[in-house]
Design an enzyme around this catalytic site. Structure first.
Site, short mmCIF file in Angstrom:
data_model
loop_
_atom_site.label_atom_id
_atom_site.label_comp_id
_atom_site.label_asym_id
_atom_site.label_seq_id
_atom_site.Cartn_x
_atom_site.Cartn_y
_atom_site.Cartn_z
N ASP A 1 -19.99 7.36 -16.29
CA ASP A 1 -20.62 7.27 -15.17
C ASP A 1 -22.10 7.99 -15.23
O ASP A 1 -22.83 8.52 -14.43
CB ASP A 1 -19.81 7.70 -13.86
N ASP B 1 -20.99 9.47 -20.91
CA ASP B 1 -20.09 10.62 -21.39
C ASP B 1 -18.62 9.79 -20.93
O ASP B 1 -18.39 8.70 -20.82
CB ASP B 1 -20.20 11.44 -20.12
N ASP C 1 -16.04 9.37 -18.89
CA ASP C 1 -15.77 8.20 -17.99
C ASP C 1 -16.89 7.31 -17.64
O ASP C 1 -16.89 6.44 -16.95
CB ASP C 1 -15.21 8.92 -16.65
N SER D 1 -14.44 14.08 -16.26
CA SER D 1 -15.83 13.48 -16.58
C SER D 1 -16.31 14.07 -17.85
O SER D 1 -15.79 13.62 -18.91
CB SER D 1 -16.61 14.17 -15.34
#
Length: 345
Positions: A296, A292, A294, A142
């Site tokens: 999400d 960010d 990834d 993440s």
């Protein structure tokens, strides 16, 4: 229960430890051994997350083997014909961990839907529902720094797993010897590479959510993917919706697993906006969007008389709720669902 020295010695005896990893293990200081083996990486509702390195408390091919095998065992107990979606981001070892997971799952007779390029986490969530899969794995840390990687796991509804499944997986991991886990894919016919049909469906459903409005297409903005997975899908949306006046910081445009321009790529932190704000000031932009690694998580900075004000998740949530309800045709039946971490705005 084994202490850290016993666990370390056990790792030295494993036949599946790569020779180069064996050399690193044998050269570890006692302090490094203690840090790497005192604890085990815990599998929770957010899956796994930890620093790269060798040891039971690190993200490596050995802890990923345990997780993939444990998830496979749980799925075979819960579903008659289990299937799983696997995706990955642009971090170090993400693709390798995804391939390893695919091999273990197919070896267990589980059908796998595999993304063959680094893409945002929401694609995995959507793919679970699209393919009616039993589970999803996203290899990503993440918004953590470059030294980390992780293993997000989603249930058959495309949402984060609950404690019950997390505990089942964690208990299985404790009883698996990674030295016995096969990593060779015996039947690749069980693996489907996700292609155009899926993406066409995703964007069709995405655009169906847009209210029919006259959108101001000449708004000037900066978008930064923070060297993560957001560039390709966000650019598609920008171009499909015919926005023209946008700018992307060159140093943050392309994937960079070392996040050289932004050591802590979390758009909730002011430092993540440094490059974007410089560019926005130069181009006199109205607003900045940052996702960010990834993709999400999103944050926004808006222009004011003194520069740019960086918002946060709760403020963006409030703005989105206001926008959605303002354009809803069913206001009398509209409702809001909040999580435990949402403020009482």
């Amino acid at each position: 229960m084994l202490d850290y020295k016993d666990k370390y010695k056990k790792w030295l005896e494993y036949s599946s430890i790569k020779s180069e990893d064996n050399g690193v293990l044998r050269n570890m200081s006692d302090e490094s051994i203690k840090n790497a083996f005192t604890e085990d990486l815990v599998f929770g509702t957010a899956g796994l997350r930890g620093k790269h390195g060798l040891g039971t408390n690190m993200m490596n091919v050995y802890t990923v083997k345990l997780a993939a095998k444990a998830i496979s065992l749980v799925l075979k107990e819960k579903f008659t014909e289990p299937s799983i979606v696997i995706g990955y981001d642009t971090r170090h070892m993400s693709k390798e961990f995804a391939t390893l997971s695919k091999n273990i799952c197919t070896d267990m007779g589980i059908k796998v839907y595999l993304f063959n390029e680094a893409l945002p986490t929401p694609f995995v969530s959507y793919a679970i529902r699209h393919y009616k899969a039993s589970c999803g794995i996203m290899v990503t840390a993440s918004h953590n720094p470059k030294d980390y990687n992780g293993y997000k796991v989603y249930n058959e509804h495309g949402s984060q797993i609950l404690e019950e499944m997390a505990e089942l997986v964690q208990n299985k991991m404790k009883n698996i010897d990674f030295d016995t886990v096969s990593i060779d894919a015996k039947d690749d016919s069980l693996c489907t590479i996700i292609g155009d049909e899926f993406f066409n469906s995703y964007y069709k459903d995405l655009y169906s959510l847009l209210p029919k409005l006259d959108i101001e297409k000449d708004i000037s903005f900066v978008y930064t993917p923070l060297n993560g997975t957001g560039l390709k899908p966000i650019m598609k949306v920008i171009e499909d919706l015919e926005f023209k006046n946008y700018h992307i910081p060159k140093v943050q445009k392309n994937p960079d697993p070392d996040f050289t321009s932004c050591p802590y790529p979390n758009p909730e932190f002011k430092e993540a906006f440094d490059e974007a704000i410089k560019l926005a000031k130069k181009e006199d932009c109205d607003v900045i969007f940052a996702t960010d690694p990834d993709c999400d998580r999103i944050n926004i900075a808006v222009k004011n008389k003194d520069g740019y004000t960086i918002l946060d998740g709760n403020r963006i949530g409030a703005l989105l709720v206001d926008f959605i309800l303002s354009h809803s045709k069913q206001k009398e039946t509209s409702y809001l669902v909040k999580s435990i971490v949402t403020s009482d705005f």
